[in-house]
Scaffold this motif. Structure first.
Motif, short mmCIF file in Angstrom:
data_model
loop_
_atom_site.label_atom_id
_atom_site.label_comp_id
_atom_site.label_asym_id
_atom_site.label_seq_id
_atom_site.Cartn_x
_atom_site.Cartn_y
_atom_site.Cartn_z
N THR A 6 39.98 42.17 33.02
CA THR A 6 38.71 41.46 32.99
C THR A 6 38.06 41.54 34.37
O THR A 6 38.70 41.26 35.37
N VAL A 7 36.79 41.95 34.39
CA VAL A 7 36.05 42.08 35.65
C VAL A 7 34.88 41.10 35.60
O VAL A 7 34.16 41.04 34.61
N THR A 8 34.67 40.37 36.68
CA THR A 8 33.58 39.41 36.77
C THR A 8 32.66 39.80 37.91
O THR A 8 33.11 40.11 39.02
N GLN A 9 31.35 39.81 37.65
CA GLN A 9 30.37 40.08 38.70
C GLN A 9 30.39 38.88 39.64
O GLN A 9 30.17 37.75 39.21
N PRO A 10 30.68 39.09 40.95
CA PRO A 10 30.90 37.96 41.86
C PRO A 10 29.65 37.18 42.27
O PRO A 10 29.76 36.10 42.79
#
Length: 82
Positions: A6-10
């Protein structure tokens, strides 16, 4: 073997601005010769969404948040182990 990341835009992205998803560096072990590796984006339909957004707009000075979700065309490419 199947696994998910899972990748989250910071940070937030301004309206109309272009952005690039964060890069991933994966250390993978090759399978047998002739096997394939197929990276995919998650999501296959409305019951299995692959991306979500929470847009915020200011209306008459009041911030209003909503939500948006969908699923992408999942296959990014295929690599064959030689």
């Amino acid at each position: 073997m199947t696994f998910s990341v899972t990748v989250t835009q910071p940070a937030s992205v301004a309206s109309g601005a272009a952005f690039t998803l964060p890069a991933l560096l994966l250390d993978l072990k090759a399978g047998t010769s002739g096997s394939t590796f197929t990276p995919k984006l998650a999501g296959t339909g409305y019951r299995n969404l692959g991306r979500t957004f929470t847009p915020t707009a200011t209306v008459i000075g009041v911030p209003v948040s909503g939500s948006s979700a969908g699923y992408p065309s999942p296959v990014l490419g295929t690599t064959t182990v030689s």
